[in-house]
Each structure stands twice: as structure tokens, then as C-alpha cells.
Design a protein around this motif. Sequence first.
Motif, short mmCIF file in Angstrom:
data_model
loop_
_atom_site.label_atom_id
_atom_site.label_comp_id
_atom_site.label_asym_id
_atom_site.label_seq_id
_atom_site.Cartn_x
_atom_site.Cartn_y
_atom_site.Cartn_z
N LYS A 1 53.59 1.60 22.90
CA LYS A 1 53.58 2.90 23.56
C LYS A 1 52.64 2.90 24.75
O LYS A 1 51.61 3.57 24.75
CB LYS A 1 53.18 3.98 22.57
CG LYS A 1 54.19 4.11 21.45
CD LYS A 1 53.78 5.16 20.46
CE LYS A 1 54.83 5.21 19.37
NZ LYS A 1 54.52 6.20 18.36
N ILE A 2 53.01 2.12 25.79
CA ILE A 2 52.23 2.07 27.02
C ILE A 2 53.18 2.24 28.20
O ILE A 2 54.39 2.00 28.08
CB ILE A 2 51.44 0.74 27.17
CG1 ILE A 2 52.38 -0.46 27.18
CG2 ILE A 2 50.39 0.61 26.07
CD1 ILE A 2 51.71 -1.76 27.54
N ARG A 3 52.62 2.64 29.36
CA ARG A 3 53.43 2.77 30.59
C ARG A 3 53.47 1.47 31.37
O ARG A 3 54.42 1.18 32.08
CB ARG A 3 52.86 3.88 31.47
CG ARG A 3 53.08 5.26 30.95
CD ARG A 3 52.58 6.32 31.94
NE ARG A 3 51.23 6.10 32.40
CZ ARG A 3 50.11 6.40 31.74
NH1 ARG A 3 50.21 6.95 30.55
NH2 ARG A 3 48.92 6.18 32.25
N SER A 4 52.37 0.69 31.27
CA SER A 4 52.30 -0.54 32.05
C SER A 4 51.19 -1.43 31.49
O SER A 4 50.33 -0.96 30.74
CB SER A 4 52.00 -0.23 33.52
OG SER A 4 50.74 0.40 33.63
N TYR A 5 51.22 -2.69 31.91
CA TYR A 5 50.15 -3.63 31.57
C TYR A 5 49.11 -3.61 32.68
O TYR A 5 49.42 -3.27 33.82
CB TYR A 5 50.69 -5.05 31.43
CG TYR A 5 51.55 -5.26 30.21
CD1 TYR A 5 51.00 -5.23 28.94
CD2 TYR A 5 52.91 -5.48 30.34
CE1 TYR A 5 51.79 -5.42 27.82
CE2 TYR A 5 53.71 -5.67 29.21
CZ TYR A 5 53.14 -5.64 27.95
OH TYR A 5 53.92 -5.82 26.85
N ASN A 6 47.91 -4.02 32.36
CA ASN A 6 46.89 -4.24 33.36
C ASN A 6 47.39 -5.29 34.34
O ASN A 6 48.06 -6.25 33.94
CB ASN A 6 45.59 -4.67 32.67
CG ASN A 6 44.55 -5.14 33.63
OD1 ASN A 6 44.54 -6.31 34.02
ND2 ASN A 6 43.68 -4.26 34.04
N LEU A 7 47.07 -5.15 35.61
CA LEU A 7 47.55 -6.06 36.65
C LEU A 7 47.19 -7.52 36.36
O LEU A 7 48.04 -8.41 36.48
CB LEU A 7 47.00 -5.64 38.01
CG LEU A 7 47.52 -6.43 39.20
CD1 LEU A 7 48.98 -6.08 39.46
CD2 LEU A 7 46.69 -6.13 40.44
N ALA A 8 45.96 -7.76 35.97
CA ALA A 8 45.54 -9.14 35.68
C ALA A 8 46.28 -9.70 34.48
O ALA A 8 46.66 -10.88 34.47
CB ALA A 8 44.02 -9.19 35.47
N ASN A 9 46.53 -8.88 33.47
CA ASN A 9 47.28 -9.35 32.30
C ASN A 9 48.72 -9.66 32.68
O ASN A 9 49.29 -10.66 32.23
CB ASN A 9 47.24 -8.31 31.18
CG ASN A 9 45.85 -8.16 30.59
OD1 ASN A 9 45.02 -9.05 30.70
ND2 ASN A 9 45.59 -7.02 29.99
#
Length: 150
Positions: A126-134
Motif C-alpha cells: 500500500k504505497i504510491r511510489s518507491y524512494n528514488l534511490a531504491n
Amino acid sequence: MIEIALFQPQIPQNTGNIGRLAVGFNVPLSLIKPLGFEMSDKHLKRAGLDYWQYLDYHVYEDQAAFFKAKKNRPIVCFSKKGQMMLADYSFAPGTIVLMGQETKGVPEEIIAHHGIARVRIPMLGKIRSYNLANAAAIAVYEAHRQLGWG
């Protein structure tokens, strides 16, 4: 083998972590201005640890300079709007993994104008996006898995 490019990155810690990733996978890093921080930022340096001396990176004054320098290279970006899953994208040697701004991604007009492939990384929780670095780490790992580890 491949290259990571950050389109107008805003958060120095993400850029520092991606710089460290680039050193670990022995790939160059391109930064496309404007940047949301100074290259001397302590958070940028801390996230990259003492690896900055080994990082092959270039800062481009704007997107026009970047795309001119990288013409005829395959480029792939990552978006929740991508129709193709990352595992189904076939990386070619020399592919540029283009990561967009943390808050906005890569603008649609740039994707369309330059014929950039757009793929997505599966999100099962249940997330909108991943962290950029991940997200960059997932993409670079998949590229190396497909192309070999050399």
C-alpha cells in the motif's frame, strides 16, 4: 554497460545514495540541472560516503545538453504509468536509466519527444511510489542481471 541519469534531482541524500550505487555497479552517473542542492551539500556527501572520489559523473547544464550528448542511446524511465513491467523490458548495452524528479518524475512531453521507453516496477503493498534511490537500485540490478555482471 549502462548509465544512470537523474533528471533535476531535488533531494541530496537520494543523489548521494545513487552515486554510491553507481560506484558499486561501476556505471557512470549523469545529473541534469537544475539541481535542488549544491554539489558541496553535506547530505549529498554523507550519503555517498567516501566513494565520491571513485564516481564517474557529469553534470549537464540543462536537458538539451544532456539529450544532445546522449543521442542515439536507448533510454528507459520508470513510472507508475508505464505499461510494461521492468522484468519484461530488454536492456541493451549502453542503456540510460533515467530517473525523474522525486516529486514529479520525468515530464510526459520529454518522454514523448525523445521516444523514451517507460516501464514500471511492481508495487504490491500500500504505497504510491518507491524512494528514488531504491527504484534506481532495482533498475540497475535488473539491467545487470539481464546483461551479465561484467
